[in-house]
Enzyme design. Structure first.
Site, short mmCIF file in Angstrom:
data_model
loop_
_atom_site.label_atom_id
_atom_site.label_comp_id
_atom_site.label_asym_id
_atom_site.label_seq_id
_atom_site.Cartn_x
_atom_site.Cartn_y
_atom_site.Cartn_z
N VAL A 46 0.73 -1.03 0.14
CA VAL A 46 0.02 0.07 -0.09
C VAL A 46 0.77 1.13 -0.07
O VAL A 46 0.60 2.27 -0.64
CB VAL A 46 -0.86 -0.21 1.14
CG1 VAL A 46 -1.74 1.19 1.35
CG2 VAL A 46 -1.86 -1.27 1.35
N CYS A 47 1.97 1.35 0.64
CA CYS A 47 2.69 2.38 0.98
C CYS A 47 3.13 2.92 -0.62
O CYS A 47 3.24 4.29 -0.75
CB CYS A 47 4.03 2.17 1.72
SG CYS A 47 3.86 1.30 3.32
N PRO A 48 3.88 2.40 -1.41
CA PRO A 48 3.94 2.97 -2.69
C PRO A 48 2.85 3.57 -3.31
O PRO A 48 3.12 4.56 -4.11
CB PRO A 48 4.74 1.83 -3.65
CG PRO A 48 4.20 0.65 -3.00
CD PRO A 48 3.97 0.79 -1.47
N GLU A 50 0.50 5.23 -1.85
CA GLU A 50 0.05 6.30 -1.28
C GLU A 50 1.19 7.41 -1.49
O GLU A 50 0.81 8.71 -1.74
CB GLU A 50 0.33 6.33 0.26
CG GLU A 50 -1.06 5.33 0.81
CD GLU A 50 -1.03 5.36 2.49
OE1 GLU A 50 -2.07 5.45 3.13
OE2 GLU A 50 0.06 5.05 2.88
N LEU A 51 2.52 6.81 -1.58
CA LEU A 51 3.40 7.87 -1.74
C LEU A 51 3.50 8.27 -3.25
O LEU A 51 3.85 9.68 -3.53
CB LEU A 51 4.81 7.34 -1.57
CG LEU A 51 5.16 6.99 0.11
CD1 LEU A 51 6.41 6.33 0.43
CD2 LEU A 51 5.12 8.10 1.05
#
Length: 187
Positions: A46-48, A50-51
């Site tokens: 999920v992190c990439p 969002e970033l």
């Protein structure tokens, strides 16, 4: 106790930013509006997304005079390696702050102690270094940069218009409210 209206606690760290390792501290969050976005870890799922969403909207944050900081408990070296290998993270032009000691993550009360990772915490900080928005998600729930932009605009509006507040779903240019005795029970 809530972090709202508290001053950001002191910290010093190193960030990967525009191809360089640069120092970052709580002092960098003063004098302008800042958004600090905590995420669990580099090289995840999920992190990439969002970033990358933040990167796609970064110019809009910049137009508002806002600096964005991504923070995880990874090192700045890990941030560089991720930037070099991920198409999504290559888009990131804002600082990715390494917090391997967990100091910043604990200061913002988003540390998952048993995992050594951060929750998805989003913080909007005013030019005085005070936290004006604090939103913490379960790590399975991604965030939306456009909604964050709306909230930043609302925070900036309220700060520059004492006595006015922004109602639900307020967007720039819409009517605000002036709390008063005459308004009670009429909404």
């Amino acid at each position: 106790m809530s972090l709202i209206n508290t001053e950001v606690k002191p910290f010093k760290a190193t960030a990967y930013h525009n191809g360089k390792f640069v120092p970052v501290s709580n002092e960098d969050l003063k004098g302008k509006w800042s958004v600090v976005v905590f995420y669990p870890a580099d090289f995840t799922f999920v992190c990439p997304t969002e970033l990358e969403d933040l990167a796609d909207n970064y110019a809009e944050f910049q137009k508002l005079g806002v600096e964005v900081y991504g923070v995880s408990t990874d090192t700045h070296f890990s941030h560089k390696a991720w930037h070099d290998t991920s198409e999504a993270i290559k888009k990131v032009n804002y600082p990715l702050v390494g917090d391997p000691t967990g100091t910043i993550t604990r200061n913002f009360e988003v540390m998952i102690e048993e995992e050594g990772l951060a929750l998805r915490g989003t913080f909007v900080i005013n030019p005085e270094g005070q936290i004006k928005l604090c939103e913490i998600h379960d790590n399975g729930i991604g965030r939306d940069a456009k909604e964050l932009l709306r909230k930043v605009k609302a925070a900036q509006y309220v700060a520059s218009h004492p006595g006015e507040v922004c109602p639900a779903k307020w967007t720039e240019g819409q009517q605000t409210l002036k709390p008063s005795l005459d308004l009670v029970g009429k909404i």
